[in-house]
Design a protein around this motif. Structure first.
Motif, short mmCIF file in Angstrom:
data_model
loop_
_atom_site.label_atom_id
_atom_site.label_comp_id
_atom_site.label_asym_id
_atom_site.label_seq_id
_atom_site.Cartn_x
_atom_site.Cartn_y
_atom_site.Cartn_z
N ARG A 1 43.64 32.97 37.61
CA ARG A 1 43.27 34.01 36.65
C ARG A 1 42.32 33.50 35.57
O ARG A 1 41.49 34.24 35.07
N ARG A 2 42.42 32.21 35.25
CA ARG A 2 41.55 31.65 34.21
C ARG A 2 40.19 31.24 34.75
O ARG A 2 39.15 31.56 34.17
N TYR A 3 40.17 30.50 35.87
CA TYR A 3 38.92 29.91 36.34
C TYR A 3 38.28 30.63 37.53
O TYR A 3 37.10 30.43 37.79
N TRP A 4 39.03 31.43 38.26
CA TRP A 4 38.51 32.15 39.42
C TRP A 4 38.89 33.62 39.33
O TRP A 4 39.28 34.25 40.31
N ARG A 5 38.76 34.21 38.18
CA ARG A 5 39.21 35.58 37.93
C ARG A 5 38.55 36.60 38.86
O ARG A 5 39.18 37.55 39.29
N GLU A 6 37.28 36.39 39.20
CA GLU A 6 36.61 37.35 40.07
C GLU A 6 37.28 37.40 41.45
O GLU A 6 37.33 38.46 42.07
N LEU A 7 37.84 36.28 41.92
CA LEU A 7 38.57 36.29 43.19
C LEU A 7 39.89 37.05 43.08
O LEU A 7 40.28 37.77 43.99
N VAL A 8 40.55 36.91 41.95
CA VAL A 8 41.81 37.63 41.70
C VAL A 8 41.53 39.13 41.63
O VAL A 8 42.26 39.93 42.21
N LEU A 9 40.47 39.51 40.94
CA LEU A 9 40.11 40.92 40.84
C LEU A 9 39.75 41.49 42.21
O LEU A 9 40.15 42.60 42.55
#
Length: 109
Positions: free
Chosen positions: A22-30
């Motif tokens: 969520r902090r460093y790869w947020r676009e993947l989580v979204l």
């Protein structure tokens, strides 16, 4: 793969991996939650909006809630509708209690 499985294979905690993503790869989580960025900063987009179901829950229960609101399935109870559409009866009932089927049907989700 579920986050928990990935964490187990990498020998890290699920909470720690989730926080890292969520902090460093947020676009993947979204992307995984099917939340569009639409040119916005990924850190400005909320994954869970207060009072609204997340995108995954919305997709999971959509057909069952539509059936609850239709006259076609009026003779069925919530458990029967849940079985008919392949979701858990308790989960469907909780979703409807928390988010309200009428509010859901108006299209705000």
């Amino acid at each position: 793969m579920p986050l928990k499985t990935i964490a187990m294979e990498c020998h890290v905690s699920a909470g720690g991996l989730g926080s890292y993503l969520r902090r460093y790869w947020r676009e993947l989580v979204l992307h995984r939650h099917r939340i569009p960025l639409e040119g916005e900063n990924p850190h400005a987009v909320k994954i869970m909006s207060e009072g609204k179901p997340n995108v995954m829950s919305h997709a999971r229960y959509k057909k069952a809630i539509d059936a609850c609101l239709s006259l076609e399935d009026i003779e069925l109870n919530v458990s029967q509708i849940a079985r008919k559409y392949g979701v858990e009866g308790t989960g469907l009932a909780n979703f409807m209690r928390i988010h309200g089927a009428r509010k859901y049907a108006t299209g705000w989700a």
